[in-house]
Design an enzyme around this catalytic site. Structure first.
Site, mmCIF file in Angstrom:
data_model
loop_
_atom_site.group_PDB
_atom_site.id
_atom_site.type_symbol
_atom_site.label_atom_id
_atom_site.label_comp_id
_atom_site.label_asym_id
_atom_site.label_seq_id
_atom_site.Cartn_x
_atom_site.Cartn_y
_atom_site.Cartn_z
ATOM 1 N N GLU A 68 4.935 27.165 13.356
ATOM 2 C CA GLU A 68 4.955 28.744 13.669
ATOM 3 C C GLU A 68 3.967 29.350 12.753
ATOM 4 O O GLU A 68 3.241 30.300 13.327
ATOM 5 C CB GLU A 68 6.280 29.177 13.116
ATOM 6 N N LYS A 101 10.933 36.219 24.419
ATOM 7 C CA LYS A 101 11.815 37.144 23.918
ATOM 8 C C LYS A 101 12.207 38.363 24.889
ATOM 9 O O LYS A 101 13.291 38.773 25.564
ATOM 10 C CB LYS A 101 11.968 37.681 22.590
ATOM 11 N N GLY A 111 9.970 34.975 7.281
ATOM 12 C CA GLY A 111 11.072 34.457 7.488
ATOM 13 C C GLY A 111 11.148 32.993 7.283
ATOM 14 O O GLY A 111 12.070 32.575 6.529
ATOM 15 N N ARG A 112 10.139 32.400 7.668
ATOM 16 C CA ARG A 112 10.142 30.625 7.350
ATOM 17 C C ARG A 112 9.710 30.459 5.972
ATOM 18 O O ARG A 112 9.625 29.194 5.531
ATOM 19 C CB ARG A 112 9.179 30.267 8.152
ATOM 20 N N GLU A 157 20.075 36.451 18.952
ATOM 21 C CA GLU A 157 21.128 35.520 18.595
ATOM 22 C C GLU A 157 21.918 35.611 17.637
ATOM 23 O O GLU A 157 23.073 35.481 17.569
ATOM 24 C CB GLU A 157 20.450 34.026 18.296
ATOM 25 N N HIS A 212 14.232 1.918 13.704
ATOM 26 C CA HIS A 212 14.962 1.265 14.698
ATOM 27 C C HIS A 212 14.950 2.153 15.961
ATOM 28 O O HIS A 212 15.765 2.058 16.878
ATOM 29 C CB HIS A 212 16.589 1.023 14.499
ATOM 30 N N LYS A 264 16.414 38.986 8.700
ATOM 31 C CA LYS A 264 15.249 39.813 8.110
ATOM 32 C C LYS A 264 15.386 41.116 8.810
ATOM 33 O O LYS A 264 15.226 42.268 8.193
ATOM 34 C CB LYS A 264 14.026 39.254 8.122
#
Ligand code: F6P
Length: 541
Positions: A356, A507, A270-271, A215, A387, A209
C-alpha cells in the site's frame, strides 16, 4: 521544507550501478564467498539482540558502495530528519508522519504544526493502560455484572492486520482473555465469530481511523444489533463497546459513550497505527506492560535508524539490497519466511505496509515513473513453506530474494524441536546459495537421465535476520525495521509512501453497484460486469 525530489535514475550512482550490474550479473555467490573469507563478517550487522547477515546476496563491496552513494545522492539522511521532525512529508494528504512519536519516551518532543504531541499521546496511553488493567483484572464488568472473557476487534486493513498479527505473534504472553478479529464485510465472517460469543462477557473494540469504512461499520452494526437482541439494552452499549478513531463525532453518532473513545491522529497512517490506540486489543490480550515493551522495542529501532551511519543501518541496508534486485535484476517479488509459527501472519501484515505504501507510479514531481517501484510481498513460515513453494525458489526460473527470520531461543524451550527448526533455517539459505552442481549430482549416483533435473543452480539471494528470542520488545524492533525499510525505498524511488489513493476507485464503484443491487439506480457497465451483476441478481435471493 519538503522531501527531496530526485529522480534516482538520473543520479551518477544509478549509472554506476547499471554498469556494475552488467559486470556482476552472472557472478555466482559461491565464487564471491570463495574469493573473500571475510565476506560474511563484512556483510553482517550485529545490533542489540539482532544479527543480520546479508552476505548471501549478489553483491560485492562495489555494489554496496554504489548503493550507499545512491542513498546519499537522493538525500536519504535529509529525508529521515524531515520525517522525524514532523514535517508534512505526506504531502498528497497534507499530513505529518509521526507513528514514531507514539513509541517515544514521554520526555521526547515531537511537534505537529508547532505543538508538541507527546502530552496527548501519553494521555491516550494512560487511558489504554487503565482500561487494560480494569478488563484484565475483572474490575470492569459487563451488563450482567460478569467479568469480561472475550475481546472482539472490529476493523480492517491497518485497523486489523497489525493487531491481529501481533496478538498471534505474542500469544505466548497472552492472558486469559480470548481475542477475535472481524474484518471482512463477508457476513459469514462476523457470524462465525458471533457463534463463539456470549454478549454478557464480550468487549467490542471498533477500530476505524475514519469511522466511515464500509466493512467496519457493517460489522459493527451487525454486532450491535445482535448485542441488543440479547437481554442488553441501549445503555449497556457503554459497557461493552469502545472505539478507536480520529472521527469522534461519527463514533458518538454510532452510540458509543465519549469516555469509551480512544482518539488517534491524522499523522498516524492506518498501516503504521498499531502503536496507537489501534493497538488496544494487543494491550488487552498481552497486558499493558507487554504492549509498552513492544513500543519500546520499536523506539530502539527508531533510534538506530535515526542515528546509525548508513552502512550499518539495518533498515537502510535491507532497503538498498531490495532496490538492487527490484531495479537491476528486475526481481518482481520478495519472500518473507519466518522460522517461527508465531509469525504466521507477518507476511500478510507486511503486504499492506509495503504494497500500500510503495505501490505507486507517479513520482514526487508529479511525473509518471519509468522504473520499477514497490515489490510484491508474500511468504509463509518455514518449515511449512519448504513443503509448499520452496521448489519454485530452488529450481524455478525466477529470482526471488527472501528474508529468513529466525530466533535463537524457542519460547517453550523444547530444544529438540528448536535444533531441527534451526537446522532447516540455516540449511535452506545455504542450499539457496550453493545449489548443487552436475558433478555433485553424478557423485550421488543419479541415473543419467535424471541428472539435469536434480541440479540446483543456487545463487538465490537471502538475508538472514537472526534474533535472540521472540519477545514483545524484539517484535517491536522487527516491525519498525520493516517500516523504515519502506520509507527508505520510497525515498529512493522518489514516491509518496504515505497515501493510498489506489484503493479508492474500487470502493466508489462498489458503492454504486450496491445501489443497483438495492434497485436504487442503474448505471452503465462494461458488458462483462453487467452480465456478472445480472447473474448475481438472478441467483442471490
Ligand atoms: O484500504 C484503505 C485503508 O484506508 C487502509 O489504509 C486502512 O488501514 C483501512 O482502509 C482501514 O481504514 P479505517 O481505519 O479508516 O477504517
Amino acid at each position: 521544507m519538503s522531501l527531496p525530489k530526485i529522480n534516482p535514475i538520473n543520479t551518477n550512482s544509478w549509472n554506476q550501478l547499471e554498469k556494475h550490474f552488467d559486470n556482476i550479473k552472472n557472478s555466482h555467490m559461491k565464487e564471491l564467498f570463495a574469493l573473500d573469507k571475510q565476506r560474511a563478517n563484512k556483510f553482517t550487522i550485529k545490533w542489540d539482540d539482532f544479527y543480520i547477515d546479508f552476505s548471501k546476496n549478489r553483491i560485492t563491496e562495489d555494489t554496496f558502495k554504489y548503493l550507499l552513494e545512491l542513498a546519499n545522492e537522493v538525500k536519504l539522511e535529509e529525508a529521515i530528519k524531515s520525517q522525524f521532525s514532523g514535517e508534512i512529508i505526506n504531502k498528497t494528504e497534507g499530513r505529518a508522519v509521526l507513528h514514531t512519536a507514539l513509541r517515544a519516551p514521554q520526555n521526547a518532543t515531537f511537534k505537529v504544526n508547532g505543538v508538541n504531541v507527546m502530552p496527548e499521546i501519553y494521555e491516550v496511553k494512560n487511558k489504554i493502560k487503565t482500561i487494560t488493567n480494569n478488563i484484565v483484572n475483572g474490575h470492569r464488568k459487563g451488563f450482567t455484572n460478569k467479568a469480561f472473557t472475550d475481546v472482539v476487534n472490529i476493523g480492517i486493513g491497518g485497523s486489523d492486520l497489525g493487531p491481529a498479527m501481533v496478538v498471534d505473534a505474542l500469544q505466548y504472553y497472552k492472558n486469559h482473555l480470548k481475542t477475535h478479529f472481524v474484518s471482512n464485510v463477508d457476513g459469514d465472517h462476523v457470524n462465525e465469530i458471533i457463534k463463539k460469543l456470549n454478549p454478557e462477557t464480550t468487549l467490542f473494540v471498533i477500530v476505524s481511523k475514519t469511522f466511515t469504512t464500509q466493512e467496519t461499520l457493517s460489522n459493527a452494526n451487525t454486532i450491535k444489533a445482535w448485542f441488543l437482541n440479547s437481554n442488553a439494552t441501549q445503555k449497556d452499549i457503554a459497557k461493552h463497546f469502545v472505539a478507536v478513531s480520529t472521527n469522534i463525532e461519527k463514533v458518538k453518532n454510532f452510540g458509543i459513550d465519549e469516555t469509551n473513545i480512544f482518539p488517534m491522529w491524522d499523522w498516524v497512517g492506518g498501516r503504521f497505527s498499531l502503536w496507537s490506540a489501534v493497538g488496544l486489543t494487543i494491550s488487552l490480550a498481552i497486558g499493558y506492560t507487554n504492549f509498552d515493551a513492544l513500543l519500546k522495542g520499536a523506539n530502539k529501532m527508531d533510534n538506530h535508524f535515526k542515528t546509525q551511519e548508513l552502512q550499518n543501518n539495518i533498515p537502510v541496508v535491507l532497503a538498498l539490497i531490495s532496490v538492487w534486485y527490484n531495479n537491476f535484476f528486475k526481481a518482481e517479488t520478495e519472500a518473507i519466511i519466518p522460522y517461527s509459527q508465531y509469525l504466521n501472519q507477518l507476511a500478510t501484515y507486511l503486504q499492506q505496509g509495503i504494497m500500500e505504501s510503495n505501490g505507486k507510479s507517479v513520482d514526487r514531481n508529479g511525473n509518471p515513473i519509468n522504473y520499477q517501484t514497490g515489490t510484491i510481498i508474500w511468504g509463509e513460515p518455514g518449515t511449512n513453506s519448504q513443503h509448499a513453494f520452496f521448489q519454485l525458489i530452488h529450481q524455478g526460473t525466477k529470482l526471488i530474494p527472501a528474508d529468513f527470520i529466525g530466533f535463537v531461543k524457542s519460547l517453550h524451550g523444547n530444544q529438540d524441536h528448536q535444533n531441527k527448526l534451526t537446522s532447516n533455517f540455516l540449511a535452506q539459505t545455504e542450499a539457496l546459495l550453493n545449489g548443487k552442481t552436475t558433478d555433485e549430482v553424478i557423485a550421488e549416483g543419479t541415473s543419467k537421465d535424471n541428472i539435469p533435473y536434480k541440479v540446483f543452480k543456487g545463487n538465490q539471494p537471502t538475508n538472514t535476520i537472526f534474533i535472540d528470542k521472540l519477545t514483545p520488545e524484539s517484535l517491536g524492533k522487527l516491525i519498525a525495521m520493516y517500516e523504515h525499510k519502506i520509507f527508505v525505498q520510497g525515498i529512493i524511488w522518489n514516491i509518496y509512501s504515505y497515501d493510498q489513493f489506489g484503493v479508492e476507485l474500487g470502493k466508489q464503484l462498489a458503492t454504486k453497484i450496491l445501489q443497483e443491487i438495492d434497485q436504487k439506480t442503474n448505471i452503465e457497465h462494461d458488458s462483462s460486469t453487467q452480465n456478472l451483476l445480472n447473474h448475481y441478481k438472478k441467483g442471490y435471493k
